[in-house]
Write an enzyme that holds these catalytic residues in place. Structure first.
Site, PDB file in Angstrom:
ATOM      1  N   THR A 195       0.845  -1.191   0.000  1.00 49.40           N
ATOM      2  CA  THR A 195       0.000   0.000   0.000  1.00 49.40           C
ATOM      3  C   THR A 195       0.887   1.250   0.000  1.00 49.40           C
ATOM      4  O   THR A 195       1.993   1.218   0.502  1.00 49.40           O
ATOM      5  CB  THR A 195      -0.881  -0.022   1.256  1.00 49.40           C
ATOM      6  OG1 THR A 195      -1.783  -1.124   1.166  1.00 49.40           O
ATOM      7  CG2 THR A 195      -1.656   1.270   1.424  1.00 49.40           C
ATOM      8  N   ASP A 226      -8.250  -1.711   5.122  1.00 48.71           N
ATOM      9  CA  ASP A 226      -8.165  -0.574   6.035  1.00 48.71           C
ATOM     10  C   ASP A 226      -7.927   0.752   5.323  1.00 48.71           C
ATOM     11  O   ASP A 226      -8.272   1.816   5.852  1.00 48.71           O
ATOM     12  CB  ASP A 226      -7.025  -0.797   7.032  1.00 48.71           C
ATOM     13  CG  ASP A 226      -5.660  -0.801   6.346  1.00 48.71           C
ATOM     14  OD1 ASP A 226      -4.915   0.195   6.479  1.00 48.71           O
ATOM     15  OD2 ASP A 226      -5.341  -1.783   5.680  1.00 48.71           O
ATOM     16  N   GLY A 248      -4.415  -5.482   6.930  1.00 48.45           N
ATOM     17  CA  GLY A 248      -5.573  -4.598   6.990  1.00 48.45           C
ATOM     18  C   GLY A 248      -6.559  -4.930   8.089  1.00 48.45           C
ATOM     19  O   GLY A 248      -7.070  -4.042   8.780  1.00 48.45           O
TER      20      GLY A 248
END
Length: 325
Positions: A195, A226, A248
């Site tokens: 991410t 998340d 997440g």
């Protein structure tokens, strides 16, 4: 106020055998993004604008898992998500299930600025994007040959890959009892998500944060992590700006980003103390990392994984780009 500060990340949890050339590519991209943000901050661009600018650059480069180069779903398509938050008035915008918007972070910004809502997803978010006139591309634009190959490996191993560029090893294809890494009690093959995120405090002490991702390789259709959840993957307040990366589900359970701000506000901790506290006490058995800035110009990177792609800089001339502890 201690001046402006900026931090970027490209994911926490990294293969210890990551090839040197891949490490160098990651460092070069993080450095380029840092320099882009530094130039903007020196031009007195606001924190929220710098966050969007830097994450757009990360989304456009296929190296990390956001925008072009995003991980693929179980059906071989891309579903992206992003969020952004302005700490001054705690305004925020988030999107999920994005399939054709070239820069999801900018769509999240438009949700914040141009809609009465804070979060739009799937067809509703896509319809809103078209009405706002954002750049639209075919879903194939986001798909790379590397991703297609890694999805094939994931399906053969019947597993979810956190880092879709690292071949499954260790517990891939093994029984659950043989695998030390789990998500919500289920075995996974390897922990190394990519991410991207950016946090900024500008010269006026305004904090902002943003996060963008393609999610997990071979994830179920409709899975939301998340990254688009305000308070979990992204949060900004008058005290700080935070962007998280990692497992997440653990980040969601911990409301990790919000907790950094909360312990600063309610326990009186400084930024370093707050980051250390939430990483140690809020993740249970999960692995994650985060970047954070404070309204005093502090910048901190924290993680409990073996490494995190990260870079940070401050107005006094400090600059660092790193991967390992």
């Amino acid at each position: 106020m201690g001046g402006w500060a900026i931090a970027v990340h490209g994911g926490a949890g990294i293969d210890p055998n990551l090839p040197a050339e891949r490490q160098e590519e990651a460092k070069q991209l993080l450095t380029r993004c840092l320099n882009l943000g530094i130039v903007a901050l020196r031009s007195n661009i606001s924190a929220i604008d710098v966050v969007e600018l830097v994450i757009r650059e990360l989304e456009t480069d296929p190296l990390f898992n956001s925008g072009r180069g995003s991980a693929l779903t179980e059906k071989g398509t891309v579903e992206m998500e992003a969020s952004i938050m302005d700490g001054k008035k705690r305004r925020c915008g988030a999107v999920s299930g994005i399939t054709t918007v070239k820069n999801p972070i900018s769509l999240a910004r438009l949700v914040m600025d141009k809609s009465p809502h804070s979060y739009l997803a799937f067809s509703g978010a896509e319809d809103f994007a078209r009405k706002q006139g954002v750049e639209i591309v075919d879903n194939e634009y986001f798909v790379t040959d590397d991703n297609v190959g890694m999805l094939k490996l994931a399906k053969e191993a019947n597993s979810i890959l956190f880092d879709y560029r690292i071949p499954p090893m260790g517990c891939a294809g093994a029984a659950a009892t043989d695998c030390p890494l789990q998500m919500n009690g289920l075995p996974i093959s390897i922990y190394a998500p990519e991410t991207v995120g950016c946090v900024v405090v500008d010269g006026e002490g305004r904090c902002a944060a943003g996060t963008s991702t393609g999610g997990l390789m071979n994830k179920m259709m409709g899975r939301i992590g998340d990254s688009p959840l305000i308070g979990a993957g992204t949060y900004a307040s008058e005290f700080c700006g935070v962007s998280c990366t990692g497992e997440g589900e653990a980040i969601i359970r911990a409301t990790l980003a919000r907790d950094v701000s909360a312990v600063m506000e309610y326990k009186g901790l400084n930024l370093q103390e707050a980051v250390d506290y939430v990483i140690k006490h809020r993740l249970d058995e999960g692995f994650a990392g985060l970047i954070a800035v404070s309204n005093k110009g502090e910048v901190v990177c924290g993680f409990n994984s073996n490494g995190m792609f990260r870079g940070c800089a401050t107005e006094d001339g400090f600059m660092e780009v790193a991967i390992w502890e």
